[in-house]
Design a protein around this motif. Structure first.
Motif, PDB file in Angstrom:
ATOM      1  N   SER A   1       5.939   6.680  -2.013  1.00 24.86           N
ATOM      2  CA  SER A   1       5.339   7.761  -2.751  1.00 24.86           C
ATOM      3  C   SER A   1       5.965   9.196  -2.861  1.00 24.86           C
ATOM      4  O   SER A   1       5.854  10.015  -3.278  1.00 24.86           O
ATOM      5  CB  SER A   1       3.852   8.097  -2.225  1.00 24.86           C
ATOM      6  OG  SER A   1       3.829   8.217  -1.045  1.00 24.86           O
ATOM      7  N   LYS A   2       6.892   9.290  -1.803  1.00 25.57           N
ATOM      8  CA  LYS A   2       7.632  10.456  -1.637  1.00 25.57           C
ATOM      9  C   LYS A   2       9.176  10.396  -2.189  1.00 25.57           C
ATOM     10  O   LYS A   2       9.814   9.014  -1.916  1.00 25.57           O
ATOM     11  CB  LYS A   2       7.811  10.802  -0.126  1.00 25.57           C
ATOM     12  CG  LYS A   2       6.511  11.251   0.537  1.00 25.57           C
ATOM     13  CD  LYS A   2       6.693  11.334   2.192  1.00 25.57           C
ATOM     14  CE  LYS A   2       6.618   9.784   2.770  1.00 25.57           C
ATOM     15  NZ  LYS A   2       5.608   9.050   2.760  1.00 25.57           N
TER      16      LYS A   2
ATOM     17  N   PRO B   1       8.684   4.698  -7.365  1.00 25.72           N
ATOM     18  CA  PRO B   1       7.662   5.573  -6.817  1.00 25.72           C
ATOM     19  C   PRO B   1       6.223   4.660  -6.747  1.00 25.72           C
ATOM     20  O   PRO B   1       6.142   3.878  -7.609  1.00 25.72           O
ATOM     21  CB  PRO B   1       7.455   6.710  -7.906  1.00 25.72           C
ATOM     22  CG  PRO B   1       8.768   7.010  -8.484  1.00 25.72           C
ATOM     23  CD  PRO B   1       9.426   5.478  -8.688  1.00 25.72           C
ATOM     24  N   SER B   2       5.569   4.882  -5.859  1.00 23.35           N
ATOM     25  CA  SER B   2       4.572   4.115  -5.566  1.00 23.35           C
ATOM     26  C   SER B   2       3.273   5.173  -5.328  1.00 23.35           C
ATOM     27  O   SER B   2       3.519   6.344  -5.286  1.00 23.35           O
ATOM     28  CB  SER B   2       4.514   3.373  -4.199  1.00 23.35           C
ATOM     29  OG  SER B   2       4.510   4.322  -2.990  1.00 23.35           O
ATOM     30  N   PRO B   3       2.096   4.594  -5.663  1.00 24.70           N
ATOM     31  CA  PRO B   3       1.032   5.815  -5.480  1.00 24.70           C
ATOM     32  C   PRO B   3       0.822   6.263  -3.878  1.00 24.70           C
ATOM     33  O   PRO B   3       1.425   5.573  -3.082  1.00 24.70           O
ATOM     34  CB  PRO B   3      -0.195   4.785  -6.077  1.00 24.70           C
ATOM     35  CG  PRO B   3       0.246   3.230  -5.621  1.00 24.70           C
ATOM     36  CD  PRO B   3       1.523   3.247  -5.857  1.00 24.70           C
ATOM     37  N   THR B   4       0.120   7.288  -4.063  1.00 24.56           N
ATOM     38  CA  THR B   4       0.218   8.074  -2.593  1.00 24.56           C
ATOM     39  C   THR B   4      -0.572   7.220  -1.456  1.00 24.56           C
ATOM     40  O   THR B   4       0.175   7.109  -0.495  1.00 24.56           O
ATOM     41  CB  THR B   4      -0.756   9.391  -2.963  1.00 24.56           C
ATOM     42  OG1 THR B   4      -0.126  10.087  -4.008  1.00 24.56           O
ATOM     43  CG2 THR B   4      -0.588  10.285  -1.575  1.00 24.56           C
ATOM     44  N   ASP B   5      -1.660   6.555  -1.693  1.00 27.68           N
ATOM     45  CA  ASP B   5      -2.433   5.869  -0.669  1.00 27.68           C
ATOM     46  C   ASP B   5      -3.272   4.851  -1.318  1.00 27.68           C
ATOM     47  O   ASP B   5      -4.222   4.503  -0.678  1.00 27.68           O
ATOM     48  CB  ASP B   5      -3.272   6.980   0.103  1.00 27.68           C
ATOM     49  CG  ASP B   5      -4.359   7.768  -0.852  1.00 27.68           C
ATOM     50  OD1 ASP B   5      -4.280   7.191  -2.149  1.00 27.68           O
ATOM     51  OD2 ASP B   5      -5.140   8.411  -0.561  1.00 27.68           O
TER      52      ASP B   5
ATOM     53  N   ILE C   1       2.503   3.449 -12.867  1.00 28.29           N
ATOM     54  CA  ILE C   1       2.198   4.560 -11.854  1.00 28.29           C
ATOM     55  C   ILE C   1       2.841   5.924 -12.362  1.00 28.29           C
ATOM     56  O   ILE C   1       3.874   5.836 -12.139  1.00 28.29           O
ATOM     57  CB  ILE C   1       2.557   3.996 -10.452  1.00 28.29           C
ATOM     58  CG1 ILE C   1       1.860   2.846 -10.040  1.00 28.29           C
ATOM     59  CG2 ILE C   1       2.113   5.323  -9.294  1.00 28.29           C
ATOM     60  CD1 ILE C   1       2.605   2.127  -8.691  1.00 28.29           C
ATOM     61  N   PRO C   2       1.753   6.748 -12.605  1.00 31.96           N
ATOM     62  CA  PRO C   2       2.261   8.100 -13.089  1.00 31.96           C
ATOM     63  C   PRO C   2       3.048   8.737 -11.970  1.00 31.96           C
ATOM     64  O   PRO C   2       2.771   8.649 -10.837  1.00 31.96           O
ATOM     65  CB  PRO C   2       1.091   8.899 -13.315  1.00 31.96           C
ATOM     66  CG  PRO C   2      -0.036   7.967 -13.398  1.00 31.96           C
ATOM     67  CD  PRO C   2       0.192   6.754 -12.595  1.00 31.96           C
ATOM     68  N   ASN C   3       4.406   9.508 -12.342  1.00 29.78           N
ATOM     69  CA  ASN C   3       5.140  10.069 -11.033  1.00 29.78           C
ATOM     70  C   ASN C   3       6.069  11.119 -11.950  1.00 29.78           C
ATOM     71  O   ASN C   3       6.377  10.779 -12.912  1.00 29.78           O
ATOM     72  CB  ASN C   3       6.053   9.052 -10.364  1.00 29.78           C
ATOM     73  CG  ASN C   3       6.954   8.261 -11.093  1.00 29.78           C
ATOM     74  OD1 ASN C   3       7.962   8.681 -11.395  1.00 29.78           O
ATOM     75  ND2 ASN C   3       6.721   7.160 -11.819  1.00 29.78           N
ATOM     76  N   GLU C   4       6.746  11.970 -10.934  1.00 31.72           N
ATOM     77  CA  GLU C   4       7.382  13.133 -11.559  1.00 31.72           C
ATOM     78  C   GLU C   4       8.576  12.899 -12.158  1.00 31.72           C
ATOM     79  O   GLU C   4       9.291  13.365 -12.987  1.00 31.72           O
ATOM     80  CB  GLU C   4       7.568  14.256 -10.440  1.00 31.72           C
ATOM     81  CG  GLU C   4       8.277  13.777  -9.311  1.00 31.72           C
ATOM     82  CD  GLU C   4       8.288  14.650  -8.154  1.00 31.72           C
ATOM     83  OE1 GLU C   4       9.582  14.999  -7.546  1.00 31.72           O
ATOM     84  OE2 GLU C   4       7.258  15.025  -7.746  1.00 31.72           O
TER      85      GLU C   4
ATOM     86  N   ASN D   1       0.818  -1.302  -0.094  1.00 27.84           N
ATOM     87  CA  ASN D   1      -0.005  -0.054   0.024  1.00 27.84           C
ATOM     88  C   ASN D   1       0.858   1.304   0.041  1.00 27.84           C
ATOM     89  O   ASN D   1       1.867   1.258   0.667  1.00 27.84           O
ATOM     90  CB  ASN D   1      -0.961  -0.157   1.182  1.00 27.84           C
ATOM     91  CG  ASN D   1      -2.077   1.040   1.210  1.00 27.84           C
ATOM     92  OD1 ASN D   1      -1.838   2.172   1.037  1.00 27.84           O
ATOM     93  ND2 ASN D   1      -3.315   0.504   1.197  1.00 27.84           N
ATOM     94  N   GLY D   2       0.494   2.325  -0.868  1.00 24.19           N
ATOM     95  CA  GLY D   2       1.384   3.378  -1.125  1.00 24.19           C
ATOM     96  C   GLY D   2       1.351   4.227   0.494  1.00 24.19           C
ATOM     97  O   GLY D   2       2.263   5.054   0.487  1.00 24.19           O
ATOM     98  N   GLU D   3       0.514   3.949   1.293  1.00 27.02           N
ATOM     99  CA  GLU D   3       0.629   4.516   2.594  1.00 27.02           C
ATOM    100  C   GLU D   3       2.062   4.284   3.283  1.00 27.02           C
ATOM    101  O   GLU D   3       2.211   5.075   4.113  1.00 27.02           O
ATOM    102  CB  GLU D   3      -0.575   4.259   3.524  1.00 27.02           C
ATOM    103  CG  GLU D   3      -1.963   4.731   3.080  1.00 27.02           C
ATOM    104  CD  GLU D   3      -3.008   4.458   3.914  1.00 27.02           C
ATOM    105  OE1 GLU D   3      -2.919   3.412   4.691  1.00 27.02           O
ATOM    106  OE2 GLU D   3      -4.043   4.892   3.769  1.00 27.02           O
TER     107      GLU D   3
END
Lengths: 182, 171
Positions: A136-137, A145-149, A108-111, A77-79
Motif C-alpha cells: 500500500s506504500k 499497489p494494495s489497499p491500506t488495511d 484498487i484506487p491508487n495514486e 492483506n494490505g497490512e
C-alpha cells in the motif's frame, strides 16, 4: 417454509463462495483456477465463474487463476507487503498479467493508477527474473499497489497459452507470493 | 414422531430445491443485472473508456484491455457485426456470450481471421458465415489488448469502427 427457503439461499451462497474446495478447480501454490471453460452442465462451476469472473473467455483463449492467500496460506492483506517473484519466460503465452483487486473484486484506487503488470511492461533482470512488490506504500521497481488495511485478491491471466503449458498448469512453476518481513 | 420426520424431510427438500434453483439461475440473474447496469438499449454499441478503478459495472475488469460491448436481442432480427481486429500481434478478439453469460464462440486476430470482420448473428440462421446464438439474448464483447499509450490510440480507432446493424431474419 420461509426459513427453509432462506436456509436454501444461504447454502447456495456458501457453496458458490467455496471456490477453493471445488473439485472443478485446481490449486498450484497460491493460485486456484479452472481449465474447464466452457462450462457445460456443471451448474455450480457456471455460477461460480459467472459471479467471480463475469464474461470470462473459454480456456482455449484465456485461463484465469486467483490468489487469495500467500504461500504460507495466510489471506492477502494490505497490512502486509508481498513479493511476487518468477521468471518472465516461465509462463508460455502470448500475453499474461497479474492484477490486484480489492475484496469487492474491483480495481484498487491508487495514486499511481497502477493496477497490474504484464509480460511486456514489467522490469526484469537480464535473465528475465522479476519481482513485483505488492504494497500500500509506494515502492521502487515493479510496485503493485494494495489497499491500506483490507484483504485483496490477485488474478493471473494467461492468454493464448501454449497447449502443453496450459494442460499442465496444475504442476508447472508459477509466480510465488511471499509475505515480506515488516 | 412420524409427523416430525415428515416435516424435517419437507424442510430438507425445500432447502435442497432452493439452493439448487438459486445456483442454476445465478448466471441468468447476473446477465440481467449486467444488462440493466449497462444503461444502453439492446442492439447498440457500448464503447467503454479505458479501464481503471472507476469502472464498477463488471467485476474483475482487466486494465490491459479496452472493451466494446453490445447486449443483443435477436428474437426478431439478425444482427450484423462489423469491425476491425488489430493489424499486429496486439491481441484483439470478439467473444459471444449467451444469456447464461457463458461464451459460445470466440474469434481473435491470432487465429488467422482477416483484419476486417463482418459476422451475422442469428437465432435461426444456418448459412455460412452466420453465428448461431444458443439464446435469443446475450452479449458480444470486443477486447483489444493495450499495453502502452500508442496501442491505446489504435485501440480507440478499433472501438470507433465497431458497428452493429439489425437485419431481417433469414430462415
Amino acid at each position: 417454509m420461509f426459513i427453509a427457503v432462506i436456509t436454501g439461499l444461504a447454502v447456495g451462497v456458501y457453496r458458490m463462495a467455496n471456490v477453493e474446495t471445488s473439485k472443478s478447480f485446481f490449486t498450484n501454490g497460491s493460485w486456484t483456477g479452472s481449465q474447464s471453460l466452457p462450462l457445460g452442465k456443471d451448474n455450480l462451476l457456471t455460477a461460480q465463474i459467472s459471479t467471480f469472473a463475469l464474461f470470462a473467455l473459454p480456456s482455449e483463449e484465456a485461463i484465469y487463476l486467483f490468489a487469495r492467500k500467500d504461500e504460507q496460506h495466510e489471506k492477502l492483506n494490505g497490512e502486509n507487503d508481498y513479493a511476487i517473484t518468477g521468471n518472465i519466460n516461465q509462463i508460455k503465452a502470448n500475453y499474461w498479467s497479474i492484477t490486484a483487486y480489492g475484496k469487492d473484486l474491483y480495481l484498487i484506487p491508487n495514486e499511481a493508477n497502477r493496477f497490474s503488470f504484464n509480460n511486456s511492461n514489467m522490469q526484469t533482470d537480464s535473465a528475465g527474473n522479476f519481482s513485483i512488490t505488492v504494497s500500500s506504500k509506494k515502492q521502487s521497481g515493479n510496485w503493485l499497489p494494495s489497499p491500506t488495511d483490507a484483504r485483496f485478491n490477485l488474478v493471473l491471466r494467461i492468454y493464448k497459452g501454449e497447449r502443453n503449458f496450459v494442460e499442465h498448469l496444475n504442476e508447472v512453476p508459477l509466480p510465488s507470493i511471499k509475505r515480506l518481513a515488516k | 414422531m412420524r409427523n416430525y420426520f415428515k416435516s424435517a424431510l419437507f424442510f430438507a427438500a425445500i432447502i435442497f430445491a432452493t439452493q439448487y434453483l438459486f445456483i442454476a439461475f445465478v448466471p441468468e440473474l447476473i446477465f440481467a443485472i449486467a444488462k440493466h447496469r449497462s444503461g444502453k438499449p439492446l442492439n447498440t454499441v457500448i464503447q467503454a473508456p479505458r479501464t481503471d478503478a472507476k469502472l464498477r459495472r463488471v467485476v474483475l475488469p482487466n486494465p490491459d484491455f479496452v472493451y466494446n460491448a453490445c447486449f443483443y436481442d435477436v428474437s426478431k432480427n439478425d444482427l450484423l457485426i462489423t469491425g476491425l481486429f488489430s493489424d499486429s500481434t496486439q491481441y484483439s478478439s470478439l467473444a459471444f456470450y449467451g444469456d447464461n453469460v457463458q461464451p459460445y464462440y470466440v474469434m481473435n486476430n491470432l487465429q488467422g481471421f482477416k483484419q476486417k470482420y463482418s459476422v451475422r448473428l442469428s437465432s435461426v440462421g444456418r448459412e455460412n458465415g452466420c453465428i448461431r446464438t444458443p439464446t435469443k439474448q446475450g452479449v458480444v464483447l470486443m477486447r483489444v489488448l493495450v499495453t502502452d499509450s500508442a496501442q491505446y490510440e489504435k485501440a480507440k480507432q478499433l472501438q470507433s469502427v465497431f458497428k452493429v446493424r439489425l437485419l431481417p431474419q433469414n430462415n
